[in-house]
Design an enzyme around this catalytic site. Sequence first.
Site, short mmCIF file in Angstrom:
data_model
loop_
_atom_site.label_atom_id
_atom_site.label_comp_id
_atom_site.label_asym_id
_atom_site.label_seq_id
_atom_site.Cartn_x
_atom_site.Cartn_y
_atom_site.Cartn_z
N SER A 1 0.83 -1.23 -0.08
CA SER A 1 -0.11 -0.36 0.13
C SER A 1 0.99 1.37 0.02
CB SER A 1 -0.96 -0.14 1.38
OG SER A 1 -1.59 -1.23 1.29
N1 SAH Z 1 0.57 -5.18 4.59
C1 SAH Z 1 1.14 -5.58 3.16
C2 SAH Z 1 0.15 -5.54 1.84
C3 SAH Z 1 0.03 -6.71 1.06
S1 SAH Z 1 -1.20 -6.78 -0.13
C4 SAH Z 1 2.52 -5.01 2.72
O1 SAH Z 1 2.80 -4.39 3.60
O2 SAH Z 1 3.14 -5.43 1.89
C5 SAH Z 1 -2.37 -7.72 0.73
C6 SAH Z 1 -1.90 -9.17 1.11
O3 SAH Z 1 -3.04 -9.69 1.56
C7 SAH Z 1 -1.61 -10.20 -0.25
O4 SAH Z 1 -0.19 -10.40 -0.03
C8 SAH Z 1 -2.68 -10.87 -0.34
O5 SAH Z 1 -2.02 -12.32 -0.58
C9 SAH Z 1 -2.99 -11.10 1.29
N2 SAH Z 1 -4.33 -11.93 1.26
C10 SAH Z 1 -5.35 -11.71 0.81
N3 SAH Z 1 -6.31 -12.61 1.23
C11 SAH Z 1 -5.70 -12.95 2.44
C12 SAH Z 1 -6.15 -14.00 3.35
N4 SAH Z 1 -7.47 -14.52 3.43
N5 SAH Z 1 -5.30 -14.36 4.52
C13 SAH Z 1 -4.22 -13.68 4.38
N6 SAH Z 1 -3.80 -13.01 3.50
C14 SAH Z 1 -4.38 -12.65 2.43
#
Ligand code: SAH
Length: 220
Positions: free
Chosen positions: A61
């Site tokens: 993000s």
């Molecule tokens: N906070 C992260 C942002 C990652 S984007 C950072 O700092 O990089 C959001 C992430 O949520 C993705 O990697 C995706 O695979 C994950 N995601 C989506 N659904 C999910 C679920 N049910 N459980 C765990 N992770 C999930």
Amino acid sequence: MASEAVRQRMVQRLAAQQGIADERVLRAMGAVARHAFVDGALAAQAYEDTSLPIGLGQTISKPSVVARMIELLLAAPALADQPQGRLGRVLEIGTGCGYQAAVLSHVAKEVYSIERLRGLHEKARANLRPLRLATVHLLLGDGMQGYPAGAPYAGIIAAAGGADLPATWLDQLAPGGRIVAPVQSGNAGQALVIIDKTNTGVERRFLEAVNFVPLKSGIA
Ligand code: SAH
């Protein structure tokens, strides 16, 4: 170090242009080297206010969104009278590259961060290893189930958005705790929602429109 100065300018912009006022958040954003969490080719953009690809179709993000969500988390009812306080245990759904988990470790006592994609879970592990953050616990699993072993949580923060919030998150939230998450808001697209668990019940408030990757079930 050049990146240190660039990062402090990012923090100044978060305060001056994005309205981030909580000193705890600004300090945490200033403490974590965002460039170390993205591909070398993207490092030059790491302190711009932009989301960046982290592989497997996912994105980190933008800094202003990370700061905004953590600021909202710190404004939880349980911490309302502690402007310098630290959150207790926090659950993050969607570890991605591990950046937000590192930022959270500066404002919470323990961070449980769950990721459903093995490739990203391992990338986050590698990114966080040199930082030696003993209070960050990385988990491979389906965050829609929450993580009962760490519950109850003072805060839950999601980096992926679905049609609604899984009921497990509310079950695993401590009284006085807050959930900050993107959620589908009718036909209007995604919006940020905050949910407070109070002594008298649950309060839900919709905030600004956001644009997060989808929340998916199961592990891959
Ligand atoms: N906070 C992260 C942002 C990652 S984007 C950072 O700092 O990089 C959001 C992430 O949520 C993705 O990697 C995706 O695979 C994950 N995601 C989506 N659904 C999910 C679920 N049910 N459980 C765990 N992770 C999930």
